[in-house]
Every structure is written in C-alpha cells, then in structure tokens.
Design an enzyme around this catalytic site. Sequence first.
Site, PDB file in Angstrom:
ATOM      1  N   ASP A  36     -20.285  20.686 -11.874  1.00 11.51           N
ATOM      2  CA  ASP A  36     -19.362  19.575 -11.693  1.00 11.51           C
ATOM      3  C   ASP A  36     -18.138  20.019 -10.906  1.00 11.51           C
ATOM      4  O   ASP A  36     -17.841  21.211 -10.796  1.00 11.51           O
ATOM      5  CB  ASP A  36     -18.899  19.052 -13.059  1.00 11.51           C
ATOM      6  CG  ASP A  36     -19.979  18.257 -13.771  1.00 11.51           C
ATOM      7  OD1 ASP A  36     -20.956  17.871 -13.108  1.00 11.51           O
ATOM      8  OD2 ASP A  36     -19.831  18.026 -14.992  1.00 11.51           O
ATOM      9  N   LYS A  58     -19.394  14.191  -9.519  1.00 12.10           N
ATOM     10  CA  LYS A  58     -19.496  12.742  -9.357  1.00 12.10           C
ATOM     11  C   LYS A  58     -18.503  12.247  -8.308  1.00 12.10           C
ATOM     12  O   LYS A  58     -17.375  12.718  -8.222  1.00 12.10           O
ATOM     13  CB  LYS A  58     -19.232  12.045 -10.698  1.00 12.10           C
ATOM     14  CG  LYS A  58     -20.231  12.411 -11.802  1.00 12.10           C
ATOM     15  CD  LYS A  58     -21.571  11.799 -11.531  1.00 12.10           C
ATOM     16  CE  LYS A  58     -22.572  11.963 -12.648  1.00 12.10           C
ATOM     17  NZ  LYS A  58     -22.196  12.542 -13.886  1.00 12.10           N
ATOM     18  N   MET A 173      -8.941  11.490 -18.624  1.00 14.22           N
ATOM     19  CA  MET A 173      -9.355  10.642 -17.495  1.00 14.22           C
ATOM     20  C   MET A 173      -8.578   9.329 -17.476  1.00 14.22           C
ATOM     21  O   MET A 173      -9.116   8.275 -17.140  1.00 14.22           O
ATOM     22  CB  MET A 173     -10.866  10.365 -17.563  1.00 14.22           C
ATOM     23  CG  MET A 173     -11.711  11.616 -17.470  1.00 14.22           C
ATOM     24  SD  MET A 173     -13.486  11.301 -17.622  1.00 14.22           S
ATOM     25  CE  MET A 173     -13.607  10.946 -19.384  1.00 14.22           C
TER      26      MET A 173
END
Length: 513
Positions: A36, A58, A173
């Site tokens: 990641d 992502k 987040m």
Amino acid sequence: MAKGAVFLVGAGPGDPELITIKALRRIRKADVILYDSLANPALLDEAPPHCERIDVGKRPGAQSRQQDRINRLMVERAEKGLRVVRLKGGDPFLFGRGGEEMATLNEAGIAFEVIPGITSAIAAPAYAGIPVTQRAIAPHVTIITGHRESLDALPEVDWRALGQLGGTLVVLMGVRNRGEVARRLIEAGRSADTPVAVVQDGTLPGQKTVRCTLGTLADMEAASPAAIVVGDVAASDFPWFERLPLFGRRIMITRSRNQAGDLRGMLMGLGADVLVAPAIEIADPPDWSQVDAAIGELDRFDWLVFASGNAIERFLRRVRTLHGNIDGLSDVRVAVVGRKSADKLRNAGLNVDLCPRRHTAADLAEQFAGVNVSGLRVLIPRAEEGRRTIPDALRALGARVREVIVYRTVKPSGISGHVKERLQRNEVDLVVLSSPSSALNCREFFKQFGMPELTRTLPAACIGPTSAEAARKMGFSVVAQAADQDVGIPGLVDSIQDFFGNSERGGGPSVSR
C-alpha cells in the site's frame, strides 16, 4: 506446483522500526510484495533481490476495481507456489480490506497468515506525547474512520452515542471531512471546547501536531495522513519525539545494507529520517585459494593484522568453514584498527594484543614501530583495494608480510527509486560516506541521474580521516567526521549532532540548498 501462501502483514504506522519481528522475517523471505501507499518504502529494501514489488496503493474513485486486482494478484501468485506478502499500512484489519482479502484467500483454498501491525490510532498520538487513555481523564478510547464513504454509507455509526460517550475518540482518514466529523459530534452533544490534536505523519521525522478545539477543527490547516484525537487527553503536551536532537533531519547513509543497521538505528533513535542507499556491496574474492593456503599455515604466523571489521568477519567465517572453529588462532598475536573491531574479536573468543589509541591505520603502523617485528611472519587479511599503509610500514620494520584478499567492494546497480526521488526533491540534508569507495560510487550515482552538483552542494559526513580526505578530493563538502580519537559509528553520530546543532545556532554551514 504446490500452492504458495499469502501473509497479510501490518506495516505499522510509518516508522519502519515499528514493524514486528515476525513481519520483517516474512518480508525478508518474500517472492512477491503487494504494498500500500502508506507502507514505508524502506521496508521494501528488506526484501530479497529477486522479490517482485507491486504497488497496489488505492487511488481515488476506483477502489473496488483496485481491490479486485489485489485479490487476483494474491491468488495468482500464490497458485504459482510463491510466498506473497500483502503489506498494509498500520494493521491489516483496522479500516482496511484485510477481512475481505482473508475471505478471498480462504475461498480460493490459499494458505494464509495474518500478522497484526501497530495502528497509527495509538502510535501517532503516542509519538505526540498523547496517551489515548489515562486514569481519571479518559478511561476508554473509541476509533472511527472519517472517510466520506463511512460517513454517508454507514448509518449504523451512532453519532448520538459518540457525542455522549466521553473518553477519547480517534478519527482516522478524516482530515478531508474533519468539518463534517466535528459538526456531527457537536450536534450529538460533544462540547465545542473539547480539545483536539491532529497528528500529521505520525511516527515519521516530518511529524507535525496541530492543536485546536472541536469547534475550530474545520478551520485548522491539516494534511493527510493524520490521526485526529478528540478528548481531554488531546490537551497533553509532551512532544518527546519532536524534541529529539535530529528530529526532522533527513540523512542518507551509503554503507552496505548488511552493515547499515547500527548507524541507522542510532540516527533514527535521535529522530532522523534515515534513507539507506548502499553505494558499495561486500563480495567474496574471485577465489579463496590464497586465503585457504594461509589458513592451512596459521601456526607459522606470529601476528594477524586486521584493518577493518569486514576483514575480521570474512576471515573468521572462512576459518570456520574450513575447520569448524577458530581454535587455530588462539596462539597468534592479533592487532586491529579500532575499538569496535577489537570488540568483535573478543566476542569471538580471541585476545587483542595491539589496538592504537587513535583508530586509524597510520596509528597502528606507528605503534608497531615500538614492537620488534623484524623477521616475524605477519598475515594481513584485507580488501582487494586496501590501503598500503600497514603492510608497507611492517615491511619497512623488517617483518615478513603476507597479504590475502578476503573481500572486495563492488558497486551496486544503482540507488533505489524512493531515495532517488527524495534527492531530486531536495529532501536530503546530509549524506554519510563510510569509505573512499562509497564516496566514489556515490558521486557516480549522482552523475547517472543528472544531478552531479549534489557532490558539491549536499553536505557530507565521514566515518574517519581517510574517508574524509578522499571525499574532499572528489569534491564533496565534508562538514562532519568522527574525531581522530573516536573513529567509528558513535564518534560519527556525535559529529553529525554537532553539525546540525551548530547549523541551528548559526555557528555552522546551512543545510538548505
């Protein structure tokens, strides 16, 4: 071919030293790593050379499609019999797709293992000096995600309950949606005066802590990634990490990877961001025949002389390979350059008869002038391109010197991509040159990717006077080096601290370029 296995590995919060021992062991034996964007790229350097490294971070707007690709890659590579590490930022199961990936592997009949990681929800506040729980202040902690999908698509998040719950709330987040998170909490009953701390780039040398209240959170400047801490503990102000003497300094070390550990650990322990970019690799000699012949005649030598730790390690390893032990060295007197080399030999069970007070080859040669070596046989295991100082001095004193090559330094293929990017963005404050060879190869690397001026403009630190002299001749600006009486890693680190301390006080050259 038998099916391989997949390891769902938590990479931790950012500081590469906060990964678990088990996780590091899996990385070092991986055939494939799917990583990641939040996994520290320094961890990729721990993988073996043959390992396939695949960026599966992502990107906004295509998460489902990207997750399908990750699932497919894990299964495909494992079915080829490969060991696949799925390297995930933080912990695999905390607000990630670890559970979905585990289900996919189980359905496909792929063996898997889950290795938990330290979450930034705990580590980032800790590095900012904020305990997420504390007696009489915060008896419990709740962790939520502030991602837009979670805010809109998960009505089961009971904001009213969160508003009344008290204790500490950590939002991951949530930087982009911090205003909405604050609004919902205030509407649910949390006081607008509740202390808030936003810890950006937690556990990394660029860490920054912004303090505000729930009512002013929306208007505060903040950047991702960050952990938002809401509650009375957020008023705690014990920034131990940000007070470390090398906090925020970005240092590139050029030692071979298997030798970089001690230096890297000491610099990171002082708060530095350390980039390992080996400019040399240690390799075996073209053949061992001369070394083996000398080992077969060990009882005929009066002295063994080592000018480096590499020479000690390679020679002792060869003796053990041939004889199973190093008992044959017990009757030979031994001389070394440097305390660390002396400790290495003592730890191996050998006595050290001569070690100069100042740790240089010239000082060892000078000390031999007070020892009667005329007619004595001296064996010097050394590097292929080793300096002539010691053997020439011993021959001048009448010793019968035999030199054998136990290792050579070779130039790596290049500097890793993430280190190159940091250099190109002027995000390195100092380069550490551990030998003349590392200085030469480092200069060539700078030329190869079109930044030859770095040799002149990037401040350099050297482990001792020999390296410093060679580096200056090559055009490097040497601003720090271990003192003559303290040549070695501790002395080098002390000199680096002195340099940056002087820079901050205006007493030395600036590190900005």
